[in-house]
Every structure is written in C-alpha cells, then in structure tokens.
Design a protein around this motif. Structure first.
Motif, PDB file in Angstrom:
ATOM      1  N   ASP A  67       0.845  -1.192   0.000  1.00 12.19           N
ATOM      2  CA  ASP A  67       0.000   0.000   0.000  1.00 12.19           C
ATOM      3  C   ASP A  67       0.882   1.244   0.000  1.00 12.19           C
ATOM      4  OD1 ASP A  67      -2.794  -0.932   0.131  1.00 12.19           O
ATOM      5  OD2 ASP A  67      -2.155  -1.845   2.024  1.00 12.19           O
ATOM      6  N   VAL A  68       0.547   2.176  -0.866  1.00 17.35           N
ATOM      7  CA  VAL A  68       1.298   3.429  -0.963  1.00 17.35           C
ATOM      8  C   VAL A  68       0.307   4.583  -0.874  1.00 17.35           C
ATOM      9  CG1 VAL A  68       2.761   4.870  -2.432  1.00 17.35           C
ATOM     10  CG2 VAL A  68       3.108   2.381  -2.356  1.00 17.35           C
ATOM     11  N   PRO A  69       0.457   5.479   0.093  1.00 21.12           N
ATOM     12  CA  PRO A  69      -0.465   6.610   0.194  1.00 21.12           C
ATOM     13  C   PRO A  69      -0.241   7.614  -0.923  1.00 21.12           C
ATOM     14  CG  PRO A  69       1.314   6.849   1.770  1.00 21.12           C
ATOM     15  CD  PRO A  69       1.499   5.501   1.148  1.00 21.12           C
ATOM     16  N   ALA A  70      -1.298   8.347  -1.262  1.00 28.42           N
ATOM     17  CA  ALA A  70      -1.148   9.444  -2.211  1.00 28.42           C
ATOM     18  C   ALA A  70      -0.395  10.587  -1.538  1.00 28.42           C
ATOM     19  CB  ALA A  70      -2.516   9.921  -2.682  1.00 28.42           C
ATOM     20  N   LEU A  71       0.404  11.300  -2.313  1.00 22.24           N
ATOM     21  CA  LEU A  71       1.094  12.463  -1.777  1.00 22.24           C
ATOM     22  C   LEU A  71       0.157  13.671  -1.781  1.00 22.24           C
ATOM     23  CD1 LEU A  71       4.616  12.163  -3.435  1.00 22.24           C
ATOM     24  CD2 LEU A  71       3.862  11.346  -1.205  1.00 22.24           C
ATOM     25  N   ARG A  72       0.245  14.472  -0.755  1.00 23.44           N
ATOM     26  CA  ARG A  72      -0.603  15.648  -0.680  1.00 23.44           C
ATOM     27  C   ARG A  72      -0.177  16.650  -1.741  1.00 23.44           C
ATOM     28  NH1 ARG A  72      -1.757  17.656   5.356  1.00 23.44           N
ATOM     29  NH2 ARG A  72      -3.281  18.825   4.116  1.00 23.44           N
ATOM     30  N   ALA A  73      -1.174  17.223  -2.409  1.00 21.14           N
ATOM     31  CA  ALA A  73      -0.887  18.203  -3.459  1.00 21.14           C
ATOM     32  C   ALA A  73      -2.053  19.166  -3.564  1.00 21.14           C
ATOM     33  CB  ALA A  73      -0.663  17.503  -4.802  1.00 21.14           C
TER      34      ALA A  73
END
Length: 310
Positions: free
Chosen positions: A235-241
């Motif tokens: 699982d890889v979280p989305a990066l905040r943007a």
C-alpha cells in the motif's frame, strides 16, 4: 526503449475568452501520448507508435513528442483528421467527449504495425486505442506478435461512452491482460471490468488470475495498492498536493512506475515476473510522486526529471 503504443489526440480544454464566455484551447494529449511525454521528460528512453495526421494538430503532437525527447521514428502519418477530445472540468475532475470517426489514429490496421527490433525493450498499451476498430485490432495484433519477447504494461483507462461494442471490447481486454506483465487500473476501471459487490482487493485478484505478474490499483487521493502473484500486497499513500485538475495524472503515474522499473533494472520479463514487494513499492511511490506534480498544475503537464529530484 519503452515503446508507447496508442492514441495521441488533442484535448480541447475550456478557458475564458475575452468576452468572459468559455472557449476551448487545444492541448496535446491522449492517455498513451501523455505517458510517452512523461517518460521522455523523466529521462527514460522512450518511443511512440501511433497514427498522426498531417494536419495542424498532428504537427502540434509530433512537435511536442520531439520536445520531450520521445523517438518518433515509428509514427505512421496520414491525411486523416486528428482525434479531438473536448474536456469538461468539474471540481478538477475531467470528463471527455470524443470526436474520432475515421481519424489518423483510429484507422490504423494490423498491416500497419511494424516488426520491432531489439532496441524496443518494453511495451506500454491501453487507453481508447484498445476500444475502437480497426485501430484496436492493430494494437491487439502488435501485442500478440511482440509482447512475448518483452515486458508489457497495460492501463485500460476505460471510457465507457467511447465503446461501441462492449462485448468485443471486453474480450479484447481479457486477451490483452493475459498477455500483460503489469496491469494498472483505477478503482473505476476495476468496477467496470469486474462487476458485482466484491471488495476491490478480490476484484484485483481476479485480474491477477488472468495472467499478469502484478496488478496496480489506484484510488485517487486514497493512494495505490500493488498485488503480486506471490500473494504479497503493498500500500502506498497518495502524496498531498494542491490539485488544479486531474488531467494526465494517471498517465504520469504509469510513466513513473515504468521509469522506476527501468532505472532499477527490473523492466525485463524476468525482472517483472520475479518482482519483490519492495521493488513494486518503490515503483508505485515514484509514480505517486510524479503524479502529484502533474495534478498541481493545469492540464497534462508531466514533470521533467529535474523537477522530481530530492
């Protein structure tokens, strides 16, 4: 090189005119084209196989490929028109209306497909180019003849409103996924491909059972999950943007995955089939990193390698 095989088109993006009413501004685009542009900008050796028009839009597309260091020697040109995709943005989310009848890209045939040399080390396919004949049959023929010799990544990037023959399209995608090494799907794609109320993980495993070594599931702001034949899951979280719009985000993500696998020496048949969870994690993390840059600015404008450093 990584050969991106599929559509190149013009996205007509809404923008205010001098009168205040919205007009449309032509931007280069197309799912496969966007991934090729992103790969070239990231420094991965990249080529494009597509049908381009000799019209003003086709010339715009060819110029953009060259500017992003994408090899264009396998492009097939004709005087047929360029595909146009009129984009509607709602809260940054893009929906599309396509004009594609008898276009330069759609009218490719299996006989137009080249025999690939050893310099083509991987194939990337998907998008609307797998949906409509005769072009869809041309790319399916290329995958059948050239896919067994090199790793293949597919992103169906499904546009339901673009599909004339749903049964034929499903059959073509099913066959393509048995020939692919990596399949990337969004949660929306997965819901279309595997009907019913089963959890997304179960549906992803259904795709994995069809043949690929890895399935990558993206869920927008909720991140991405990779599944391997071994049963491993990452699982890889989305990066905040700061999201301006999502145009080209998934395509850039795919380029990041491919570029990272190439950079680490894993973009081979053996490398993908024996891929470890950590290798897959790093590839997905890099895909998320470059996609976060793309969503932070208008349109499909993937980052250059210099923008991703650090």
């Amino acid at each position: 090189m990584i050969l991106c095989c599929g559509e190149a088109l013009i996205d007509m993006i809404p923008a205010p005119t001098l009168t205040g009413a919205d007009g449309f501004v032509p931007h280069v685009g197309g799912a496969i084209f966007n991934t090729a542009i992103a790969l070239g900008r990231l420094g991965a050796p990249t080529g494009m196989l597509t049908g381009l028009s000799t019209d003003m839009f086709g010339q715009q597309l060819a110029a953009a490929l060259g500017e992003s260091q994408v090899d264009t020697s396998r492009i097939i040109t004709s005087d047929r028109p360029t595909t146009l995709a009129f984009v509607r943005l709602d809260g940054g989310h893009a929906t599309y209306t396509f004009f594609d009848e008898r276009s330069a890209g759609r009218m490719l045939t299996p006989q137009d497909m080249p025999v690939l040399n050893a310099d083509v080390s991987a194939l990337y396919l998907g998008g609307i180019s797998l949906a409509c004949e005769p072009g869809a049959d041309a790319y399916a023929a290329l995958l059948k003849s050239e896919g067994p010799n090199r790793p293949v990544m597919i992103d169906p990037n499904i546009r339901p409103g673009f599909i004339d023959d749903v049964s034929a399209y499903r059959a073509r995608l099913d066959t393509a996924m048995t020939q692919a090494d990596v399949v990337k799907v969004s949660d929306e794609d997965l819901g279309w491909l595997v009907s019913g109320q089963a959890p997304l993980k179960d549906k992803a495993m259904t795709l994995l059972d069809r043949g690929p070594a890895a399935v990558i599931l993206t869920r927008g702001g909720k991140g991405a999950t990779g599944y391997l034949k071994s049963g491993a899951e990452v699982d890889v979280p989305a990066l905040r943007a700061e999201v301006v719009d999502t145009v080209g985000a998934g395509d850039t993500f795919n380029a990041g995955v491919l570029a990272n696998l190439h950079e680490t020496g894993n973009l081979t048949k053996t490398g993908v089939s024996e891929m470890s969870p950590e290798v897959l994690r790093r590839a997905i993390e890099f895909g998320a990193k470059v996609a976060a840059i793309t969503v932070s600015r208008a349109g499909a404008n993937p980052p250059w390698a210099s923008e991703v450093a650090g």
